[in-house]
Enzyme design. Sequence first.
Site, PDB file in Angstrom:
ATOM      1  N   ARG A 153       0.815  -1.231   0.000  1.00 33.60           N
ATOM      2  CA  ARG A 153       0.000   0.000   0.000  1.00 33.60           C
ATOM      3  C   ARG A 153       0.843   1.272   0.000  1.00 33.60           C
ATOM      4  NH1 ARG A 153      -2.930  -3.203   3.629  1.00 33.60           N
ATOM      5  NH2 ARG A 153      -4.683  -4.172   2.585  1.00 33.60           N
TER       6      ARG A 153
ATOM      7  N   LYS B 202       2.947  11.908 -10.619  1.00 35.06           N
ATOM      8  CA  LYS B 202       2.082  11.111 -11.500  1.00 35.06           C
ATOM      9  C   LYS B 202       2.834   9.844 -11.855  1.00 35.06           C
ATOM     10  CE  LYS B 202      -0.909  14.379 -13.932  1.00 35.06           C
ATOM     11  NZ  LYS B 202      -1.244  14.978 -15.240  1.00 35.06           N
TER      12      LYS B 202
ATOM     13  N   GLU C 209       9.773  20.332 -23.652  1.00 35.58           N
ATOM     14  CA  GLU C 209       9.058  20.505 -22.377  1.00 35.58           C
ATOM     15  C   GLU C 209       9.543  21.776 -21.671  1.00 35.58           C
ATOM     16  OE1 GLU C 209       6.535  18.764 -21.332  1.00 35.58           O
ATOM     17  OE2 GLU C 209       6.687  16.747 -22.179  1.00 35.58           O
TER      18      GLU C 209
ATOM     19  N   LYS D  26       7.077  23.766 -12.311  1.00 34.97           N
ATOM     20  CA  LYS D  26       6.272  22.558 -12.112  1.00 34.97           C
ATOM     21  C   LYS D  26       5.894  22.407 -10.634  1.00 34.97           C
ATOM     22  CE  LYS D  26       5.070  17.999 -13.230  1.00 34.97           C
ATOM     23  NZ  LYS D  26       5.169  16.820 -14.039  1.00 34.97           N
TER      24      LYS D  26
ATOM     25  N   GLU E 127      -4.772  17.749 -10.294  1.00 37.75           N
ATOM     26  CA  GLU E 127      -5.240  18.271 -11.584  1.00 37.75           C
ATOM     27  C   GLU E 127      -6.738  18.537 -11.613  1.00 37.75           C
ATOM     28  OE1 GLU E 127      -3.165  16.590 -15.020  1.00 37.75           O
ATOM     29  OE2 GLU E 127      -4.872  17.160 -16.248  1.00 37.75           O
TER      30      GLU E 127
ATOM     31  N   ARG F 261      -3.336  22.415 -12.878  1.00 34.26           N
ATOM     32  CA  ARG F 261      -2.288  21.489 -13.345  1.00 34.26           C
ATOM     33  C   ARG F 261      -2.450  21.134 -14.824  1.00 34.26           C
ATOM     34  NH1 ARG F 261       0.601  16.430 -10.150  1.00 34.26           N
ATOM     35  NH2 ARG F 261       1.912  15.813 -11.891  1.00 34.26           N
TER      36      ARG F 261
ATOM     37  N   ASN G 201      -0.342  20.340 -19.606  1.00 35.37           N
ATOM     38  CA  ASN G 201      -0.681  19.531 -20.780  1.00 35.37           C
ATOM     39  C   ASN G 201      -0.778  20.361 -22.048  1.00 35.37           C
ATOM     40  OD1 ASN G 201      -0.874  17.136 -19.323  1.00 35.37           O
ATOM     41  ND2 ASN G 201      -2.953  17.640 -18.672  1.00 35.37           N
TER      42      ASN G 201
ATOM     43  N   HIS H 166      -0.444  18.898 -25.541  1.00 35.44           N
ATOM     44  CA  HIS H 166      -0.612  17.451 -25.413  1.00 35.44           C
ATOM     45  C   HIS H 166      -1.887  16.929 -26.072  1.00 35.44           C
ATOM     46  CE1 HIS H 166       2.702  18.036 -22.722  1.00 35.44           C
ATOM     47  NE2 HIS H 166       2.741  16.778 -22.345  1.00 35.44           N
TER      48      HIS H 166
ATOM     49  N   HIS I   3      -0.662  14.183 -28.237  1.00 37.88           N
ATOM     50  CA  HIS I   3      -1.031  12.787 -27.962  1.00 37.88           C
ATOM     51  C   HIS I   3      -1.721  12.159 -29.169  1.00 37.88           C
ATOM     52  CE1 HIS I   3      -0.921  12.725 -23.288  1.00 37.88           C
ATOM     53  NE2 HIS I   3       0.232  12.384 -23.821  1.00 37.88           N
TER      54      HIS I   3
ATOM     55  N   HIS J 254       8.025  11.774 -27.546  1.00 45.80           N
ATOM     56  CA  HIS J 254       6.975  12.552 -26.894  1.00 45.80           C
ATOM     57  C   HIS J 254       7.185  14.070 -27.094  1.00 45.80           C
ATOM     58  CE1 HIS J 254       3.961  13.614 -23.953  1.00 45.80           C
ATOM     59  NE2 HIS J 254       4.848  14.330 -23.275  1.00 45.80           N
TER      60      HIS J 254
END
Length: 359
Positions: A121, A143, A185, A227, A237, A241, A245, A248, A252, A265
């Site tokens: 956990r 993340k 980035e 960040k 998010e 946040r 993106n 993206h 994506h 990416h």
Amino acid sequence: MEKIRVELGERSYEILIDSDNLSSVGERLLRFPIGKKIAVVSNPTVAELYGQRVLNSLKKEAFDVSLILIPDGETYKDYFWAYHILTKLLEMGFDRKSCLIALGGGVIGDITGFVASLYMRGIPYIQIPTTLLAQVDSSVGGKTAVNHSLGKNMIGTFWQPALVWIDVDTLDTLPEREFLSGVAEVIKYGVIWDAEFFEFLEKNRNKILSRDKNSLIKIIKRSCEIKSEVVSRDERESALRAILNYGHSVGHAIETLTGYTSYLHGEAISIGMVYEAKLSHMLGFLTKEEFERIRKIFKEYGLPINMPAILESSDIIKAVLLDKKNLQGKIRMVIPEKIGKMKINFEVNENELKRAIDD
Ligand code: NAD
Ligand code: GLY
């Protein structure tokens, strides 16, 4: 050494940036309330280059250290390799105070964080990012994810690291395309948050591209500061946040439609950021001059800026419609209002996006 604190209450942690610091990570870990067992998770490429230095540093401080390798590549960031790591931890008798170290790029960071969040956990983990993309983005913010055959990063958790330990010297061995993917980035942070930083990136291109150490430390530090600020204000998010993106939604879509093989990416989101800036200009937000500055900076850093000719705008739109930011079938994007300021969750009409792609 540069130090940034990610403020998240009892889950706060530091990002430490320096050069030639891999051999002192063990000493630093003595300050943490962790047990003696540590597993370094890496891949053969990175372990060959930097594994021994990290392992020796830990052994010197009497940690009981092991190395767990997974094959190099995005396709191995999946549930089966996460399960493999979990099995190793059980076999080695790891307990709740045992610790993981992610030594590598974003793939290693994401899967290690994912495993750390699941094992008993949740156990502590440290990020030692070795790509520029991981140093400025994926190692910070908690993340974690693995891919599913039906979607990238679809299985994941939020689990913050206990420390992010950055050695800029690791970038010496990074292939040029991977380096540039990280630069995309870095430029993103200028557009979404800091116009002055954007200007710094425009003016210091040669130094950055020649990987001048002081310039690298400066851009990594500023990226991590931005960040950290964003994550501290909106860890899960719920709104802010999402600005991380930028580029993206379209990026994506390009990655998905080209099967994750043609573009790295950062390359895909470079194209995405240009088209999303164009959309913003067409909608009357970004001025023509600012849109041109955004297009130019990516071009001058040698990043791709044009939509691949094989892709139809209708396919891009279908793929964008699957984006996690959308709500009730409506496309929602983050788009720049001006350099340094974003519009969050902006509802975009399919025709407007089509026009931005086709025009
Ligand atoms: P990567 O981890 O695949 O690394 C790229 C390549 O560089 C690999 O072959 C790796 O072995 C090699 N490499 C790493 N460090 C090296 C070094 N110092 N010298 C030589 N080679 C080196 O790719 P990446 O771009 O670092 O990360 C991409 C991943 O990050 C994706 O899975 C993406 O989903 C994830 N990501 C996560 C977040 C997040 O917030 N968690 C954010 C952005 C991206
Ligand atoms: N890379 C996007 C985020 O961390 O939210």
